[in-house]
Design a protein around this motif. Structure first.
Motif, PDB file in Angstrom:
ATOM      1  N   ASP A  77      38.294  38.864  49.338  1.00  6.98           N
ATOM      2  CA  ASP A  77      37.604  38.399  50.539  1.00  6.98           C
ATOM      3  C   ASP A  77      36.173  37.980  50.242  1.00  6.98           C
ATOM      4  O   ASP A  77      35.413  37.628  51.156  1.00  6.98           O
ATOM      5  CB  ASP A  77      37.644  39.449  51.653  1.00  6.98           C
ATOM      6  CG  ASP A  77      37.358  40.860  51.169  1.00  6.98           C
ATOM      7  OD1 ASP A  77      36.985  41.031  49.992  1.00  6.98           O
ATOM      8  OD2 ASP A  77      37.524  41.810  51.967  1.00  6.98           O
ATOM      9  N   THR A 103      35.053  33.683  50.647  1.00  5.23           N
ATOM     10  CA  THR A 103      34.766  32.971  51.892  1.00  5.23           C
ATOM     11  C   THR A 103      33.493  32.131  51.779  1.00  5.23           C
ATOM     12  O   THR A 103      32.593  32.442  51.001  1.00  5.23           O
ATOM     13  CB  THR A 103      34.599  33.954  53.062  1.00  5.23           C
ATOM     14  OG1 THR A 103      33.560  34.877  52.745  1.00  5.23           O
ATOM     15  CG2 THR A 103      35.884  34.703  53.329  1.00  5.23           C
ATOM     16  N   ARG A 127      33.760  47.689  52.684  1.00  4.31           N
ATOM     17  CA  ARG A 127      34.632  47.178  53.753  1.00  4.31           C
ATOM     18  C   ARG A 127      34.681  48.167  54.912  1.00  4.31           C
ATOM     19  O   ARG A 127      35.723  48.356  55.549  1.00  4.31           O
ATOM     20  CB  ARG A 127      36.030  46.900  53.204  1.00  4.31           C
ATOM     21  CG  ARG A 127      36.067  45.774  52.151  1.00  4.31           C
ATOM     22  CD  ARG A 127      37.470  45.517  51.636  1.00  4.31           C
ATOM     23  NE  ARG A 127      37.508  44.390  50.701  1.00  4.31           N
ATOM     24  CZ  ARG A 127      37.314  44.486  49.386  1.00  4.31           C
ATOM     25  NH1 ARG A 127      37.066  45.678  48.831  1.00  4.31           N
ATOM     26  NH2 ARG A 127      37.354  43.410  48.612  1.00  4.31           N
ATOM     27  N   LYS A 167      31.946  40.049  52.064  1.00  8.20           N
ATOM     28  CA  LYS A 167      33.409  40.175  51.965  1.00  8.20           C
ATOM     29  C   LYS A 167      34.023  39.698  53.280  1.00  8.20           C
ATOM     30  O   LYS A 167      33.871  38.534  53.634  1.00  8.20           O
ATOM     31  CB  LYS A 167      33.794  41.612  51.590  1.00  8.20           C
ATOM     32  CG  LYS A 167      33.393  41.981  50.161  1.00  8.20           C
ATOM     33  CD  LYS A 167      33.947  43.326  49.763  1.00  8.20           C
ATOM     34  CE  LYS A 167      33.765  43.594  48.272  1.00  8.20           C
ATOM     35  NZ  LYS A 167      32.359  43.798  47.891  1.00  8.20           N
ATOM     36  N   GLY A 168      34.675  40.569  53.997  1.00  5.11           N
ATOM     37  CA  GLY A 168      35.361  40.141  55.209  1.00  5.11           C
ATOM     38  C   GLY A 168      34.457  39.538  56.263  1.00  5.11           C
ATOM     39  O   GLY A 168      34.901  38.742  57.095  1.00  5.11           O
ATOM     40  N   ASP A 222      42.605  39.344  60.138  1.00  2.00           N
ATOM     41  CA  ASP A 222      42.911  39.467  58.715  1.00  2.00           C
ATOM     42  C   ASP A 222      43.930  40.571  58.482  1.00  2.00           C
ATOM     43  O   ASP A 222      44.842  40.434  57.654  1.00  2.00           O
ATOM     44  CB  ASP A 222      41.635  39.782  57.921  1.00  2.00           C
ATOM     45  CG  ASP A 222      40.577  38.702  58.063  1.00  2.00           C
ATOM     46  OD1 ASP A 222      40.936  37.557  58.390  1.00  2.00           O
ATOM     47  OD2 ASP A 222      39.399  39.021  57.839  1.00  2.00           O
ATOM     48  N   ASN A 275      43.108  44.793  55.119  1.00  6.02           N
ATOM     49  CA  ASN A 275      43.260  43.396  54.689  1.00  6.02           C
ATOM     50  C   ASN A 275      43.654  43.246  53.221  1.00  6.02           C
ATOM     51  O   ASN A 275      43.560  42.139  52.682  1.00  6.02           O
ATOM     52  CB  ASN A 275      41.964  42.620  54.946  1.00  6.02           C
ATOM     53  CG  ASN A 275      40.816  43.052  54.030  1.00  6.02           C
ATOM     54  OD1 ASN A 275      40.641  44.241  53.766  1.00  6.02           O
ATOM     55  ND2 ASN A 275      40.024  42.097  53.578  1.00  6.02           N
ATOM     56  N   THR A 330      43.343  39.194  52.422  1.00  6.87           N
ATOM     57  CA  THR A 330      43.168  38.233  53.506  1.00  6.87           C
ATOM     58  C   THR A 330      41.708  38.226  53.967  1.00  6.87           C
ATOM     59  O   THR A 330      40.980  39.189  53.778  1.00  6.87           O
ATOM     60  CB  THR A 330      44.092  38.558  54.687  1.00  6.87           C
ATOM     61  OG1 THR A 330      43.818  39.885  55.163  1.00  6.87           O
ATOM     62  CG2 THR A 330      45.546  38.484  54.262  1.00  6.87           C
ATOM     63  N   HIS A 331      41.307  37.118  54.610  1.00  8.64           N
ATOM     64  CA  HIS A 331      39.884  36.954  54.920  1.00  8.64           C
ATOM     65  C   HIS A 331      39.665  35.839  55.932  1.00  8.64           C
ATOM     66  O   HIS A 331      40.616  35.200  56.415  1.00  8.64           O
ATOM     67  CB  HIS A 331      39.102  36.675  53.639  1.00  8.64           C
ATOM     68  CG  HIS A 331      39.666  35.563  52.803  1.00  8.64           C
ATOM     69  ND1 HIS A 331      39.534  34.239  53.135  1.00  8.64           N
ATOM     70  CD2 HIS A 331      40.410  35.593  51.658  1.00  8.64           C
ATOM     71  CE1 HIS A 331      40.142  33.488  52.230  1.00  8.64           C
ATOM     72  NE2 HIS A 331      40.687  34.283  51.319  1.00  8.64           N
TER      73      HIS A 331
END
Length: 341
Positions: free
Chosen positions: A8, A11, A173, A201-202, A256, A282, A320-321
């Protein structure tokens, strides 16, 4: 269409985040004069219920500073055996803090009071390092994003402090955990001396992590940031992106998680998959059957422009992100179904 599920961290800033960056008011942060950095640090300290915060280039730096300011040379840090501070920070605990680590098994990375109690060294035995810090990770990257509840953290913290130990949190996270548990971020400050959070990150900022800490640790933290080369000048452009992320991207983390759940379910139905770790947030980690290798799978994924990484002898990781949408999810599932072993 390229689908990048390696991390992630891949991004890129959204258009609105770009705009916030370009409108940022900046100054020299090493002199303490960047308004956007000051705003971000105050925001993070308030958000997590602590008194001070220090903006840094990376989560590795904030973790390393957090350990350093809570230890002395020859101390020992208690943590999960797969902790990021131990496995993925270049030996920094040894190199930067001159401390050893006591590695615990944990329940999918979540260490318990019972485990900690059994691993506190006798301070009167000169043969042993002095146990000084308990470090938790939330979520746990090596365990597919498993997470602690605030109740679990409270129990660990109260026990650790009753034994005179400091508490550090690698919360790279953390917000992924919070959207699942519903716990209040502001309650976390009660249970930690230092907390590292990652904004790149996310949450989708391009660069940056923040070490949130007790006020009496702030000067030490800033000194260590300088010593590690983390003092940035007109860092407000980055801080503005981080503030935007905190204001706008926390709630959407659930999206996510939902896509990760779909990936986990689809993977569990494929013949060449040996096992899939429980998908809590995620991160999706799966093992492939002995008849193939992660390298073989990754080559085939890359040929279809789907990126992932090897995460163990037979393991592959997907994350996922913000930049992974439903169209990319559909493509990934179709590519996975075409894999040949």
């Amino acid at each position: 269409m390229i689908v990048d599920l390696r991390s992630d961290t891949v991004t890129k800033p959204t258009p609105a985040m770009h705009q916030a960056m370009m409108q940022a008011e900046v100054g020299d942060d090493v002199f303490g004069e960047d308004p956007s950095v000051i705003n971000l640090e105050k925001k993070c300290a308030t958000l997590l219920g602590l008194d001070a915060a220090v903006f840094c280039p990376s989560g590795t730096m904030t973790n390393q500073i957090g350990i350093k300011i809570n230890t002395q040379p020859y101390d020992e840090v208690i943590c999960y055996k797969g902790s990021h501070i131990y496995k993925y920070e270049g030996g920094g605990v040894a190199g930067n803090s001159l401390a050893s680590v006591r590695l615990l098994e944990g329940d999918r990375g979540r260490i318990s009071v019972k485990e900690i109690e059994a691993n506190i060294n006798n301070i009167n035995d000169a043969h042993l390092p002095i146990t000084s810090v308990v470090s938790l990770e939330n979520t746990v990257v090596r365990e597919a994003g498993s997470y602690y509840t605030l109740g679990q953290i409270k129990s660990v913290s109260e026990f650790a402090r009753s034994k005179g130990l400091k508490m550090h949190l690698d919360g790279a996270r953390l917000f992924n955990a919070l959207v699942e548990t519903g716990d209040k971020a502001s309650e976390y400050g009660k249970y930690f001396d230092s907390i590292s959070i990652c904004l790149s990150k996310g949450l989708g900022a391009p660069v940056g992590s923040v070490l949130v800490c007790k006020k009496e640790l702030e000067n030490k933290a800033r000194r260590m940031r300088k010593a590690l080369g983390g003092g940035m000048r007109q860092a407000g452009f980055l801080a503005a992106a981080a503030s935007y992320a905190l204001d706008n991207h926390i709630g959407r983390l659930k999206e996510d998680h939902a896509r990760a759940q779909v990936l986990g379910k689809e993977l569990s139905q494929l013949a060449w998959i040996k096992s899939v770790m429980p998908v809590d947030t995620n991160i999706v980690i799966f093992s492939v059957e002995d008849a193939t290798t992660p390298e073989n799978i990754l080559v085939q994924l890359n040929q279809e422009q789907v990126k992932a990484i090897k995460f163990g002898p037979q393991e592959i990781r997907l994350v996922t992100h913000l930049d992974f949408d439903d169209k990319m999810l559909d493509k990934t599932i179709q590519v996975l179904k075409k894999i040949k072993v």
